[in-house]
Write a protein that holds these residues in place. Structure first.
Motif, PDB file in Angstrom:
ATOM      1  N   PRO A  73       0.826  -1.212   0.000  1.00 58.58           N
ATOM      2  CA  PRO A  73       0.000   0.000   0.000  1.00 58.58           C
ATOM      3  C   PRO A  73       0.857   1.257   0.000  1.00 58.58           C
ATOM      4  O   PRO A  73       1.969   1.280   0.528  1.00 58.58           O
ATOM      5  N   SER A  74       0.319   2.314  -0.598  1.00 54.40           N
ATOM      6  CA  SER A  74       1.050   3.568  -0.726  1.00 54.40           C
ATOM      7  C   SER A  74       0.915   4.426   0.532  1.00 54.40           C
ATOM      8  O   SER A  74      -0.201   4.833   0.884  1.00 54.40           O
ATOM      9  N   PRO A  75       2.019   4.719   1.216  1.00 51.66           N
ATOM     10  CA  PRO A  75       1.942   5.620   2.379  1.00 51.66           C
ATOM     11  C   PRO A  75       1.446   7.007   2.000  1.00 51.66           C
ATOM     12  O   PRO A  75       0.748   7.653   2.781  1.00 51.66           O
ATOM     13  N   LEU A  76       1.800   7.465   0.787  1.00 58.45           N
ATOM     14  CA  LEU A  76       1.364   8.797   0.361  1.00 58.45           C
ATOM     15  C   LEU A  76      -0.140   8.851   0.166  1.00 58.45           C
ATOM     16  O   LEU A  76      -0.798   9.816   0.566  1.00 58.45           O
ATOM     17  N   ALA A  77      -0.705   7.810  -0.452  1.00 60.26           N
ATOM     18  CA  ALA A  77      -2.152   7.777  -0.655  1.00 60.26           C
ATOM     19  C   ALA A  77      -2.878   7.706   0.682  1.00 60.26           C
ATOM     20  O   ALA A  77      -3.917   8.341   0.888  1.00 60.26           O
ATOM     21  N   HIS A  78      -2.328   6.935   1.604  1.00 61.30           N
ATOM     22  CA  HIS A  78      -2.932   6.832   2.937  1.00 61.30           C
ATOM     23  C   HIS A  78      -2.908   8.189   3.631  1.00 61.30           C
ATOM     24  O   HIS A  78      -3.910   8.631   4.212  1.00 61.30           O
ATOM     25  N   ALA A  79      -1.760   8.868   3.559  1.00 55.24           N
ATOM     26  CA  ALA A  79      -1.633  10.180   4.203  1.00 55.24           C
ATOM     27  C   ALA A  79      -2.574  11.200   3.570  1.00 55.24           C
ATOM     28  O   ALA A  79      -3.119  12.071   4.265  1.00 55.24           O
ATOM     29  N   ALA A  80      -2.798  11.087   2.258  1.00 54.27           N
ATOM     30  CA  ALA A  80      -3.660  12.036   1.571  1.00 54.27           C
ATOM     31  C   ALA A  80      -5.119  11.921   2.019  1.00 54.27           C
ATOM     32  O   ALA A  80      -5.887  12.877   1.888  1.00 54.27           O
ATOM     33  N   ALA A  81      -5.509  10.751   2.552  1.00 52.59           N
ATOM     34  CA  ALA A  81      -6.889  10.558   2.994  1.00 52.59           C
ATOM     35  C   ALA A  81      -7.123  11.057   4.416  1.00 52.59           C
ATOM     36  O   ALA A  81      -8.278  11.230   4.839  1.00 52.59           O
ATOM     37  N   LEU A  82      -6.071  11.293   5.156  1.00 49.42           N
ATOM     38  CA  LEU A  82      -6.215  11.650   6.571  1.00 49.42           C
ATOM     39  C   LEU A  82      -6.909  12.995   6.810  1.00 49.42           C
ATOM     40  O   LEU A  82      -7.749  13.094   7.720  1.00 49.42           O
ATOM     41  N   PRO A  83      -6.592  14.059   6.046  1.00 45.85           N
ATOM     42  CA  PRO A  83      -7.252  15.344   6.339  1.00 45.85           C
ATOM     43  C   PRO A  83      -8.772  15.280   6.242  1.00 45.85           C
ATOM     44  O   PRO A  83      -9.471  15.856   7.088  1.00 45.85           O
ATOM     45  N   LEU A  84      -9.301  14.590   5.240  1.00 45.07           N
ATOM     46  CA  LEU A  84     -10.754  14.493   5.123  1.00 45.07           C
ATOM     47  C   LEU A  84     -11.324  13.668   6.275  1.00 45.07           C
ATOM     48  O   LEU A  84     -12.393  13.998   6.824  1.00 45.07           O
ATOM     49  N   ALA A  85     -10.625  12.610   6.675  1.00 41.40           N
ATOM     50  CA  ALA A  85     -11.083  11.811   7.818  1.00 41.40           C
ATOM     51  C   ALA A  85     -11.181  12.677   9.068  1.00 41.40           C
ATOM     52  O   ALA A  85     -12.175  12.618   9.813  1.00 41.40           O
ATOM     53  N   VAL A 122      -9.125   5.392   8.084  1.00 39.29           N
ATOM     54  CA  VAL A 122      -8.549   5.237   6.751  1.00 39.29           C
ATOM     55  C   VAL A 122      -8.129   3.775   6.605  1.00 39.29           C
ATOM     56  O   VAL A 122      -7.360   3.261   7.420  1.00 39.29           O
ATOM     57  N   VAL A 123      -8.648   3.113   5.593  1.00 39.62           N
ATOM     58  CA  VAL A 123      -8.378   1.688   5.394  1.00 39.62           C
ATOM     59  C   VAL A 123      -6.954   1.486   4.894  1.00 39.62           C
ATOM     60  O   VAL A 123      -6.489   2.184   3.990  1.00 39.62           O
ATOM     61  N   ARG A 124      -6.264   0.525   5.494  1.00 42.67           N
ATOM     62  CA  ARG A 124      -4.934   0.127   5.023  1.00 42.67           C
ATOM     63  C   ARG A 124      -5.089  -1.114   4.161  1.00 42.67           C
ATOM     64  O   ARG A 124      -5.380  -2.200   4.651  1.00 42.67           O
ATOM     65  N   TYR A 125      -4.903  -0.924   2.856  1.00 38.59           N
ATOM     66  CA  TYR A 125      -5.010  -2.043   1.926  1.00 38.59           C
ATOM     67  C   TYR A 125      -3.880  -3.048   2.145  1.00 38.59           C
ATOM     68  O   TYR A 125      -2.827  -2.715   2.688  1.00 38.59           O
ATOM     69  N   GLY A 126      -4.106  -4.254   1.636  1.00 40.82           N
ATOM     70  CA  GLY A 126      -3.028  -5.231   1.625  1.00 40.82           C
ATOM     71  C   GLY A 126      -1.996  -4.919   0.549  1.00 40.82           C
ATOM     72  O   GLY A 126      -0.843  -5.342   0.638  1.00 40.82           O
ATOM     73  N   GLY A 127      -2.392  -4.199  -0.483  1.00 39.87           N
ATOM     74  CA  GLY A 127      -1.510  -3.773  -1.573  1.00 39.87           C
ATOM     75  C   GLY A 127      -2.153  -2.584  -2.252  1.00 39.87           C
ATOM     76  O   GLY A 127      -3.241  -2.153  -1.855  1.00 39.87           O
TER      77      GLY A 127
END
Length: 226
Positions: A16-28, A44-49
């Motif tokens: 999983p992409s740390p950048l994509a995960h971080a990008a979802a945090l502000p809206l959460a 924020v869901v952490r995908y397996g990939g």
């Protein structure tokens, strides 16, 4: 409960992409702040990939797993799936989970209809509140594909609407405040029965194409605050 689904890639064996995960945090965080009185929780869901990977639809499977985890941990609470890009596709695809009552897809990545083996399904959206938001200048995910999916979904589910963010791109940065305000308005309305703002209520009630090409007004965020 709001489950945020980060962006991903069509095909990838990487983690999983740390950048994509971080990008979802502000809206959460914004959703939690706006829904504090109702006790809204967001994860924020952490995908397996990071790859969708064709018929495996791994990101959708991860989204469905996360919805099941919500039921296990929190009990019988409604879930809104909030996805961006490939996460938007995952949110739409995983909407059939029994805990899900609503879907918000931001600039969803969808396959070209003429090369896909089968059309992207919409039957699972029945009985859910569905909002799709797409920038008209998105060069990464084709806004016309999300319109066509919304058009098919509306036939099976009248509680479907779509907003167009004119002149904005994939990241929806140019009208960020309006997009976030729209997201909060929809999620809190779908999960807790708050009255939708007039534009959202009108979009849900309007027949195609009006309710599926609703323009997101530049003053939407200010109007909600006022």
């Amino acid at each position: 409960m709001a489950l945020l689904l980060p962006d991903g890639e069509p095909v990838s064996g990487r983690g999983p992409s740390p950048l994509a995960h971080a990008a979802a945090l502000p809206l959460a965080r914004r959703l939690v702040r706006e829904g504090r009185d109702e006790g809204l929780v967001a994860h924020v869901v952490r995908y397996g990939g990071r790859g969708w990977n064709g018929p495996d639809a791994r990101l959708a499977a991860d989204a469905a797993w996360a919805a099941s985890e919500v039921v296990r941990r929190y009990g019988d609470v409604p879930v809104c799936l909030v996805g961006r890009g490939m996460g938007g596709r995952a949110a739409l695809r995983a909407a059939g989970h029994t805990a899900v009552n609503s879907v918000l897809a931001l600039a969803p990545w969808l396959p070209e209809e003429d090369v896909a083996a089968t059309p992207e399904p919409v039957k699972q959206l029945g009985g859910r509140h569905v909002l799709i938001v797409h920038g008209t200048n998105d060069e990464r995910t084709d806004p016309e594909l999300s319109y066509r999916l919304a058009e098919r979904a509306k036939k099976a589910n009248r509680d479907t609407c779509r907003f167009e963010v004119h002149s904005d791109g994939h990241a929806l940065r140019d009208h960020h405040a309006e997009v976030v305000a729209l997201a909060c308005d929809f999620v809190l309305g779908a999960l807790f029965g708050r009255p939708y703002s007039r534009p959202v209520a009108d979009a849900l009630a309007a027949p195609p194409p009006l309710g599926l090409r609703m323009p997101l007004a530049a003053g939407f965020a200010r109007a909600l605050r006022g």
